[in-house]
Design a protein around this motif. Structure first.
Motif, PDB file in Angstrom:
ATOM      1  N   ASN A 153       1.052  -1.414  -0.416  1.00 57.38           N
ATOM      2  CA  ASN A 153       0.361   0.349  -0.050  1.00 57.38           C
ATOM      3  C   ASN A 153       1.072   1.398   0.477  1.00 57.38           C
ATOM      4  OD1 ASN A 153      -1.818  -1.382   0.148  1.00 57.38           O
ATOM      5  ND2 ASN A 153      -2.593  -1.386   2.579  1.00 57.38           N
ATOM      6  N   TRP A 154       0.666   2.338  -0.794  1.00 57.21           N
ATOM      7  CA  TRP A 154       0.947   3.638  -0.878  1.00 57.21           C
ATOM      8  C   TRP A 154       2.270   3.379  -1.607  1.00 57.21           C
ATOM      9  CZ3 TRP A 154      -3.606   4.880   0.256  1.00 57.21           C
ATOM     10  CH2 TRP A 154      -3.996   4.391   1.254  1.00 57.21           C
ATOM     11  N   LYS A 155       2.926   2.495  -2.081  1.00 61.51           N
ATOM     12  CA  LYS A 155       4.218   2.672  -2.681  1.00 61.51           C
ATOM     13  C   LYS A 155       4.124   2.821  -4.129  1.00 61.51           C
ATOM     14  CE  LYS A 155       6.265  -0.928   0.083  1.00 61.51           C
ATOM     15  NZ  LYS A 155       7.039  -0.183   0.953  1.00 61.51           N
ATOM     16  N   TYR A 156       2.539   2.728  -4.755  1.00 62.15           N
ATOM     17  CA  TYR A 156       2.804   3.047  -6.584  1.00 62.15           C
ATOM     18  C   TYR A 156       1.680   4.425  -6.455  1.00 62.15           C
ATOM     19  CZ  TYR A 156       4.901  -1.210  -5.576  1.00 62.15           C
ATOM     20  OH  TYR A 156       6.273  -1.781  -5.395  1.00 62.15           O
ATOM     21  N   ASN A 157       1.766   5.048  -7.685  1.00 61.22           N
ATOM     22  CA  ASN A 157       1.570   5.707  -7.989  1.00 61.22           C
ATOM     23  C   ASN A 157       0.090   4.820  -9.436  1.00 61.22           C
ATOM     24  OD1 ASN A 157       2.583   5.909 -10.651  1.00 61.22           O
ATOM     25  ND2 ASN A 157       3.319   8.009  -9.651  1.00 61.22           N
ATOM     26  N   ILE A 158      -0.490   6.456  -9.764  1.00 60.53           N
ATOM     27  CA  ILE A 158      -1.790   5.973 -10.779  1.00 60.53           C
ATOM     28  C   ILE A 158      -1.172   5.935 -12.711  1.00 60.53           C
ATOM     29  CG2 ILE A 158      -3.398   6.630 -11.813  1.00 60.53           C
ATOM     30  CD1 ILE A 158      -5.046   8.098  -9.399  1.00 60.53           C
ATOM     31  N   LEU A 159      -0.894   4.760 -13.038  1.00 58.04           N
ATOM     32  CA  LEU A 159      -0.469   4.682 -14.823  1.00 58.04           C
ATOM     33  C   LEU A 159      -1.260   5.210 -15.436  1.00 58.04           C
ATOM     34  CD1 LEU A 159       0.688   1.289 -15.253  1.00 58.04           C
ATOM     35  CD2 LEU A 159       2.454   3.454 -14.423  1.00 58.04           C
ATOM     36  N   THR A 160      -0.716   6.220 -16.449  1.00 55.62           N
ATOM     37  CA  THR A 160      -1.452   6.622 -17.612  1.00 55.62           C
ATOM     38  C   THR A 160      -0.927   5.318 -19.016  1.00 55.62           C
ATOM     39  OG1 THR A 160       0.468   7.192 -19.435  1.00 55.62           O
ATOM     40  CG2 THR A 160      -0.382   8.620 -17.870  1.00 55.62           C
ATOM     41  N   PHE A 161      -2.592   5.329 -19.807  1.00 59.12           N
ATOM     42  CA  PHE A 161      -2.578   4.248 -20.814  1.00 59.12           C
ATOM     43  C   PHE A 161      -1.286   4.368 -21.332  1.00 59.12           C
ATOM     44  CE2 PHE A 161      -5.027   2.834 -24.885  1.00 59.12           C
ATOM     45  CZ  PHE A 161      -5.619   2.344 -24.610  1.00 59.12           C
ATOM     46  N   ASP A 162      -0.704   5.884 -21.926  1.00 56.86           N
ATOM     47  CA  ASP A 162       0.864   5.375 -22.083  1.00 56.86           C
ATOM     48  C   ASP A 162       1.451   3.902 -21.589  1.00 56.86           C
ATOM     49  OD1 ASP A 162       0.926   7.353 -24.140  1.00 56.86           O
ATOM     50  OD2 ASP A 162      -0.351   8.119 -23.252  1.00 56.86           O
ATOM     51  N   GLU A 163       2.023   4.595 -20.004  1.00 57.73           N
ATOM     52  CA  GLU A 163       2.872   3.591 -19.263  1.00 57.73           C
ATOM     53  C   GLU A 163       2.554   2.551 -19.193  1.00 57.73           C
ATOM     54  OE1 GLU A 163       3.819   7.543 -16.062  1.00 57.73           O
ATOM     55  OE2 GLU A 163       2.401   5.862 -15.750  1.00 57.73           O
ATOM     56  N   PHE A 164       1.506   1.986 -19.192  1.00 57.73           N
ATOM     57  CA  PHE A 164       0.518   0.635 -19.535  1.00 57.73           C
ATOM     58  C   PHE A 164       1.314  -0.026 -20.615  1.00 57.73           C
ATOM     59  CE2 PHE A 164      -2.920  -2.142 -21.262  1.00 57.73           C
ATOM     60  CZ  PHE A 164      -2.806  -3.029 -20.144  1.00 57.73           C
ATOM     61  N   ILE A 165       1.117   1.159 -21.966  1.00 57.88           N
ATOM     62  CA  ILE A 165       0.842   0.008 -22.664  1.00 57.88           C
ATOM     63  C   ILE A 165       2.907  -0.927 -22.735  1.00 57.88           C
ATOM     64  CG2 ILE A 165       1.598   0.102 -25.660  1.00 57.88           C
ATOM     65  CD1 ILE A 165      -1.375   2.311 -25.253  1.00 57.88           C
ATOM     66  N   LEU A 166       3.719   0.711 -22.831  1.00 50.90           N
ATOM     67  CA  LEU A 166       5.632   0.059 -22.482  1.00 50.90           C
ATOM     68  C   LEU A 166       5.414  -0.466 -21.862  1.00 50.90           C
ATOM     69  CD1 LEU A 166       6.470   4.632 -22.209  1.00 50.90           C
ATOM     70  CD2 LEU A 166       6.615   2.895 -24.381  1.00 50.90           C
ATOM     71  N   ILE A 167       4.753  -1.132 -20.718  1.00 49.35           N
ATOM     72  CA  ILE A 167       4.988  -2.386 -19.981  1.00 49.35           C
ATOM     73  C   ILE A 167       4.924  -3.619 -21.090  1.00 49.35           C
ATOM     74  CG2 ILE A 167       4.077  -3.400 -17.236  1.00 49.35           C
ATOM     75  CD1 ILE A 167       3.921  -1.186 -16.523  1.00 49.35           C
TER      76      ILE A 167
END
Length: 382
Positions: A153-167
């Motif tokens: 909990n509280w370690k990560y932030n919200i992703l953008t669609f672009d960031e998701f695709i790059l993963i």
């Protein structure tokens, strides 16, 4: 578990590329053949869809959850796409931030609570559409369920669609993506783009920017596998003129009408409607309890929905499979592998949405390991 150093490194790279806004390097990445000579997507057995990432272990829709799912063998990583106040596409399930972020503790946002009509219901909370991407990126997320591991909990932030695709694109093997056009009626009411563009236009434009295209099982599709999903049939019909990528109509509870056309469950699962919608989609994604309605936490009689869909060459991707006993019907005796066995072998579905990608992958490796000869899947044109 995912190496925290490795995860942090990936996240830092993504944030460096994307900053606090949409990724400025996206077009350059879209032109790269990032899947060259990678292990291809398996198509010999039903697909393992990582529902919001491996969110049974790590908070949903975060970089760490998706990296963990890829490590565990997911065929596709799944996400929900919404939009910020300033028009950026983000990965988040709820239209409000209350359940899975630290928004309630952020005093600077205390006055942002609103009440809006969402699919015919009055909902009060901190709505994503009232925050810019920079503000959303300042939030941290947590595990949705209290009975799951809370250490991330509280370690990560919200992703953008672009960031998701790059993963997905930078995985060490071909990994498909499975984004949902989430709450399009609500988003189009509250977020406006220049040139009269709609939420659906921005959604498809992002996919095309990264080279996602092609009919199911085509060479282009196998290179960058994609399923587009939505509970809104008009959105799927609308984007059919923009992309030939495979689409699935999601189906919820028998008591809930479609969010855009106000059609009943029974109407959209009728033979006539399935025959109509198959012109635009290659499958349906029903909630599993509508396929086999339970009674007193025991499985009831199976409906004929899967058989009727298959008769029309439509795939069936039910959701959501979870390991915890609270989600398992008594028939499975606290054994998620027994549930997988039943749905894959007895009901014969074509994919599963699961919160526990590793469990499904291990079950499939034990019972149906990768085969050299690939079979032709439903949804492929004859």
């Amino acid at each position: 578990m995912v190496s925290l150093w490795h995860t942090s490194f990936i996240v830092l790279v993504l944030l460096f590329l994307g900053g606090s806004h949409a990724n400025p390097a996206a077009r350059r990445h879209g032109q790269l053949d990032v899947n060259h000579k990678k292990q291809p997507l398996q198509t010999s057995r039903p697909y393992n869809i990582a529902h919001r990432g491996s969110n049974g272990e790590i908070p949903e829709e975060t970089a760490a959850a998706y990296l963990r799912a890829i490590e565990e063998g997911a065929d596709f990583i799944e996400t929900d796409i919404l939009a910020s106040k300033d028009g950026h596409l983000i990965c988040f399930h709820d239209v409000i931030l209350d359940a899975t972020t630290d928004i309630a503790n952020r005093t600077e946002f205390a006055g942002r609570k609103r009440t809006y009509d969402v699919q015919g219901f009055k909902l009060t909370g901190w709505f994503i559409v009232d925050f810019t991407l920079r503000e959303l990126k300042s939030l941290r997320v947590k595990q949705r369920y209290n009975f799951r591991d809370q250490q991330y909990n509280w370690k990560y932030n919200i992703l953008t669609f672009d960031e998701f695709i790059l993963i997905a694109l930078h995985a060490d093997r071909v990994v498909g993506i499975y984004p949902e056009i989430k709450n399009p009626i609500f988003i189009n009411q509250h977020v406006k783009w220049s040139g009269g563009k709609k939420f659906e236009d921005k959604f498809v434009g992002t996919l095309l920017k990264y080279g996602y295209k092609g009919k199911y099982m085509s060479k282009d599709w196998l290179k960058k596998p994609l399923f587009i999903q939505s509970f809104a049939p008009t959105s799927l019909i609308y984007i059919s003129n923009m992309t030939n990528a495979p689409k699935l109509l999601l189906i919820y509870d028998t008591t809930v009408p479609t969010q855009d056309t106000n059609q009943s469950y029974y109407e959209i699962t009728s033979n006539g409607y399935l025959a109509f919608i198959r012109k635009y989609v290659i499958g349906i994604g029903p909630w599993k309890d509508t396929i086999i309605p339970p009674k007193n936490n025991h499985l009831g009689l199976a409906t004929d929905l899967v058989a009727r869909a298959h008769a029309l060459n439509l795939q069936v991707h039910p959701y959501t499979f979870r390991n915890e006993n609270s989600f398992l019907h008594f028939n499975f005796h606290q054994d998620p592998y027994a549930e997988y066995e039943y749905w894959l072998k007895e009901i014969g579905v074509d994919a599963l949405f699961t919160d526990f990608t590793g469990s499904l992958h291990k079950y499939q490796e034990w019972t149906a390991p990768h085969q050299k000869k690939e079979k032709k899947c439903r949804g492929t044109p004859a």
